[in-house]
Design a protein around this motif. Structure first.
Motif, PDB file in Angstrom:
ATOM      1  N   ARG A  15      43.337  73.031 103.659  1.00  0.00           N
ATOM      2  CA  ARG A  15      42.464  73.698 104.631  1.00  0.00           C
ATOM      3  C   ARG A  15      41.466  74.623 103.935  1.00  0.00           C
ATOM      4  NH1 ARG A  15      44.877  76.359 110.166  1.00  0.00           N
ATOM      5  NH2 ARG A  15      42.905  77.046 111.095  1.00  0.00           N
ATOM      6  N   PHE A  16      41.906  75.229 102.830  1.00  0.00           N
ATOM      7  CA  PHE A  16      41.063  76.174 102.093  1.00  0.00           C
ATOM      8  C   PHE A  16      41.028  75.765 100.623  1.00  0.00           C
ATOM      9  CE2 PHE A  16      43.190  78.556 105.539  1.00  0.00           C
ATOM     10  CZ  PHE A  16      42.075  78.824 106.321  1.00  0.00           C
ATOM     11  N   PRO A  17      40.183  74.796 100.267  1.00  0.00           N
ATOM     12  CA  PRO A  17      40.165  74.260  98.890  1.00  0.00           C
ATOM     13  C   PRO A  17      39.811  75.285  97.823  1.00  0.00           C
ATOM     14  CG  PRO A  17      38.979  72.815 100.405  1.00  0.00           C
ATOM     15  CD  PRO A  17      39.243  74.080 101.135  1.00  0.00           C
ATOM     16  N   PHE A  18      39.241  76.423  98.214  1.00  0.00           N
ATOM     17  CA  PHE A  18      38.863  77.426  97.217  1.00  0.00           C
ATOM     18  C   PHE A  18      40.067  78.164  96.639  1.00  0.00           C
ATOM     19  CE2 PHE A  18      38.331  79.395 101.441  1.00  0.00           C
ATOM     20  CZ  PHE A  18      39.213  80.457 101.348  1.00  0.00           C
ATOM     21  N   LEU A  19      41.227  78.075  97.270  1.00  0.00           N
ATOM     22  CA  LEU A  19      42.424  78.687  96.700  1.00  0.00           C
ATOM     23  C   LEU A  19      42.781  77.983  95.392  1.00  0.00           C
ATOM     24  CD1 LEU A  19      44.595  79.055  99.932  1.00  0.00           C
ATOM     25  CD2 LEU A  19      43.196  80.804  98.822  1.00  0.00           C
ATOM     26  N   GLN A  20      43.380  78.712  94.460  1.00  0.00           N
ATOM     27  CA  GLN A  20      43.590  78.172  93.124  1.00  0.00           C
ATOM     28  C   GLN A  20      44.666  77.080  93.108  1.00  0.00           C
ATOM     29  OE1 GLN A  20      43.591  80.502  89.678  1.00  0.00           O
ATOM     30  NE2 GLN A  20      42.369  82.156  90.526  1.00  0.00           N
ATOM     31  N   GLN A  21      44.317  75.969  92.492  1.00  0.00           N
ATOM     32  CA  GLN A  21      45.189  74.802  92.456  1.00  0.00           C
ATOM     33  C   GLN A  21      46.444  75.044  91.632  1.00  0.00           C
ATOM     34  OE1 GLN A  21      43.249  71.263  91.036  1.00  0.00           O
ATOM     35  NE2 GLN A  21      44.978  69.924  91.500  1.00  0.00           N
ATOM     36  N   ARG A  22      46.379  75.912  90.631  1.00  0.00           N
ATOM     37  CA  ARG A  22      47.495  76.056  89.695  1.00  0.00           C
ATOM     38  C   ARG A  22      48.790  76.493  90.372  1.00  0.00           C
ATOM     39  NH1 ARG A  22      47.885  81.514  87.503  1.00  0.00           N
ATOM     40  NH2 ARG A  22      46.237  82.864  88.337  1.00  0.00           N
ATOM     41  N   PHE A  23      48.687  77.127  91.547  1.00  0.00           N
ATOM     42  CA  PHE A  23      49.907  77.579  92.208  1.00  0.00           C
ATOM     43  C   PHE A  23      50.617  76.458  92.963  1.00  0.00           C
ATOM     44  CE2 PHE A  23      47.600  81.537  91.546  1.00  0.00           C
ATOM     45  CZ  PHE A  23      48.591  82.309  90.964  1.00  0.00           C
ATOM     46  N   GLU A  24      50.065  75.259  92.912  1.00  0.00           N
ATOM     47  CA  GLU A  24      50.809  74.105  93.409  1.00  0.00           C
ATOM     48  C   GLU A  24      51.889  73.690  92.416  1.00  0.00           C
ATOM     49  OE1 GLU A  24      48.274  70.909  94.512  1.00  0.00           O
ATOM     50  OE2 GLU A  24      46.982  72.135  95.789  1.00  0.00           O
ATOM     51  N   GLU A  25      51.817  74.226  91.198  1.00  0.00           N
ATOM     52  CA  GLU A  25      52.838  73.959  90.190  1.00  0.00           C
ATOM     53  C   GLU A  25      53.995  74.940  90.387  1.00  0.00           C
ATOM     54  OE1 GLU A  25      51.065  74.238  86.358  1.00  0.00           O
ATOM     55  OE2 GLU A  25      49.391  72.906  86.869  1.00  0.00           O
ATOM     56  N   VAL A  26      55.217  74.421  90.339  1.00  0.00           N
ATOM     57  CA  VAL A  26      56.393  75.239  90.605  1.00  0.00           C
ATOM     58  C   VAL A  26      56.491  76.397  89.616  1.00  0.00           C
ATOM     59  CG1 VAL A  26      58.920  75.249  90.681  1.00  0.00           C
ATOM     60  CG2 VAL A  26      57.646  73.338  91.681  1.00  0.00           C
ATOM     61  N   GLY A  27      56.156  76.156  88.355  1.00  0.00           N
ATOM     62  CA  GLY A  27      56.234  77.215  87.357  1.00  0.00           C
ATOM     63  C   GLY A  27      55.315  78.376  87.663  1.00  0.00           C
ATOM     64  N   GLN A  28      54.091  78.085  88.104  1.00  0.00           N
ATOM     65  CA  GLN A  28      53.141  79.144  88.456  1.00  0.00           C
ATOM     66  C   GLN A  28      53.592  79.882  89.714  1.00  0.00           C
ATOM     67  OE1 GLN A  28      50.324  80.239  86.936  1.00  0.00           O
ATOM     68  NE2 GLN A  28      50.596  78.870  85.193  1.00  0.00           N
ATOM     69  N   ALA A  29      54.134  79.139  90.677  1.00  0.00           N
ATOM     70  CA  ALA A  29      54.636  79.767  91.894  1.00  0.00           C
ATOM     71  C   ALA A  29      55.818  80.679  91.582  1.00  0.00           C
ATOM     72  CB  ALA A  29      55.037  78.696  92.913  1.00  0.00           C
ATOM     73  N   GLU A  30      56.680  80.238  90.663  1.00  0.00           N
ATOM     74  CA  GLU A  30      57.824  81.067  90.277  1.00  0.00           C
ATOM     75  C   GLU A  30      57.364  82.370  89.622  1.00  0.00           C
ATOM     76  OE1 GLU A  30      61.921  80.833  87.575  1.00  0.00           O
ATOM     77  OE2 GLU A  30      60.538  79.122  87.667  1.00  0.00           O
ATOM     78  N   GLN A  31      56.367  82.275  88.776  1.00  0.00           N
ATOM     79  CA  GLN A  31      55.833  83.478  88.132  1.00  0.00           C
ATOM     80  C   GLN A  31      55.290  84.464  89.170  1.00  0.00           C
ATOM     81  OE1 GLN A  31      53.059  82.673  84.948  1.00  0.00           O
ATOM     82  NE2 GLN A  31      52.238  84.746  85.001  1.00  0.00           N
TER      83      GLN A  31
END
Length: 316
Positions: A15-31
Motif C-alpha cells: 500500500r505504501f511502497p516508499f517504506l523501506q524494503q529491508r524490513f521485509e527481511e526477518v533479520g532486519q525486523a528482529e533488529q
C-alpha cells in the motif's frame, strides 16, 4: 515475533511502497524489535498457539508532559498473525491493559499502521480514538500549488537567525485552542514547544524558512534530516517537516501555499526525495491542507483515556 513483523511490513509496503524494503527481511525486523525492547521501562506480551507465536504486544511506560503517566505502543510493537481473528488484538490489550491500570497508567497510546484496518477497528471498538496522523510526500511528484500570495516573500534563515522561530511557537497552539480541536493551551506545552525549537537551532541537517509580508514574519517551516531510528516508517533520502505555522490572523490568504512551494522546491534541490510530517486529526485545517499538497498518511496515533476512578470504583 520478527517473522510476524516482517510479514506485516511486506503487506504495508504493498500500500505504501516508499517504506523501506529491508524490513521485509526477518533479520532486519528482529533488529528493530531489539531496539524497542532495549528501551527503559518496557514490557510485553507474547501469544502462542502450541509453540508458534501468533501475536505480540510490546509497550513502554512513559511520563508525558501533557498526558502524565502514559503507556506507549510503537509502530512495530503490536502485531498479529495474518490468519488470526482480529479479536485477538482486544484479548491481548485486555491482558496487558489490566496491568497498566493496576500500575496507575490510565493514558494508552498506540501507533497503528494505516494499512492494518483490522487492528484499527478493534482499537476503535475498545474506545480508542484517532488523534494524530503521520504522512509522507514524494517530492518527485510534487508540483507547485496554485493560489500563492504575491505579497509574501520567503527567505531561508541562517543558523544564528533560527532563534526567531521561538517567538512564533504559540501560533499552532493558538489555532488548535479554537473549534473544533479545543486543545487547551498550557504553559507546560508552550515551554515544551519552545524547547523543541531551541533544540534545532544550529543543528546539523536543519533548515528553516520564513515567509514575510510587509517585513513581518507571517509563517515558517522547520525541516531536519529524518532520524535513522525511525527507519521502518521513513524512506531513504527523507527529511522531516518538524514544525509549520502561519499567523492565525492571516490564514486562508495563500501564505501556506507560498512557503510550501518555496521550501519544498529547495528541499528537493538539496537531494531529498521525501518529506515526512504529522498533524492532529482534530485540526481541521491541517487535515485538509497537507493531504491536498500530496501527503499520504501511513500511520495513525490512537489514544484512550481510561477514567482514573476505576482505580477505586471497581465494585470490589
Amino acid at each position: 515475533m520478527a517473522a510476524l513483523l516482517a510479514t506485516r511490513h511486506q503487506e504495508e509496503r504493498r500500500r505504501f511502497p516508499f517504506l523501506q524494503q529491508r524490513f521485509e527481511e526477518v533479520g532486519q525486523a528482529e533488529q528493530r524489535l531489539w531496539e524497542e525492547m532495549r528501551k527503559p521501562y518496557v514490557g510485553g506480551l507474547v501469544t502462542l498457539r502450541d509453540d508458534d507465536v501468533i501475536g505480540y504486544l510490546l509497550y513502554e511506560y512513559r511520563q508525558d508532559v501533557t498526558r502524565g503517566r502514559t503507556v506507549y505502543v510503537g509502530y512495530p510493537s503490536f502485531v498479529m498473525h495474518e490468519d488470526e481473528h482480529p479479536r485477538l488484538a482486544r484479548l491481548m490489550y485486555t491482558e496487558v491493559g489490566a496491568e497498566w491500570i493496576r500500575n496507575g497508567y490510565f493514558e494508552h497510546v498506540v501507533d497503528a499502521p494505516v494499512g492494518n484496518d483490522e487492528l484499527i477497528l478493534e482499537l476503535l471498538e475498545q474506545s480508542f480514538r484517532f488523534e494524530q496522523r503521520f504522512a509522507a510526500l514524494s517530492l518527485e511528484n510534487y508540483r507547485a500549488q496554485p493560489g500563492e500570495n504575491s505579497l509574501v516573500k520567503v527567505k531561508e534563515l541562517k543558523a544564528d537567525e533560527q532563534q526567531m522561530l521561538r517567538k512564533m511557537a504559540p501560533w499552532n497552539s493558538m489555532h488548535q485552542a479554537k473549534a473544533p480541536a479545543w486543545k487547551p493551551i498550557t504553559q507546560e506545552a508552550l515551554d515544551a514547544e519552545r524547547d523543541m525549537l531551541s533544540a534545532y537551532e544550529g543543528k546539523e541537517g536543519t533548515r528553516s524558512w520564513v515567509a514575510e509580508q510587509d517585513d513581518a514574519p507571517v509563517a515558517f517551516h522547520l525541516f531536519t534530516t529524518a532520524d535513522a531510528r525511525h527507519a521502518m516508517t521513513t524512506p531513504d533520502q527523507a527529511a522531516v517537516l518538524v514544525q509549520a505555522a502561519t499567523n492565525i490572523e492571516l490564514r486562508g490568504q495563500g501564505i501556506g501555499k507560498s512557503i510550501a512551494n518555496h521550501s519544498f522546491t529547495q528541499m528537493k534541490k538539496a537531494g531529498y526525495e521525501y518529506l515526512m510530517t504529522d498533524w492532529y486529526t482534530a485540526n481541521h485545517l491541517a487535515s485538509y491542507f497537507w493531504p491536498k499538497l500530496g501527503f499520504r498518511s501511513y500511520m495513525i496515533r490512537m489514544a484512550r483515556s481510561v477514567d482514573a476512578r476505576i482505580a477505586w470504583a471497581d465494585g470490589q
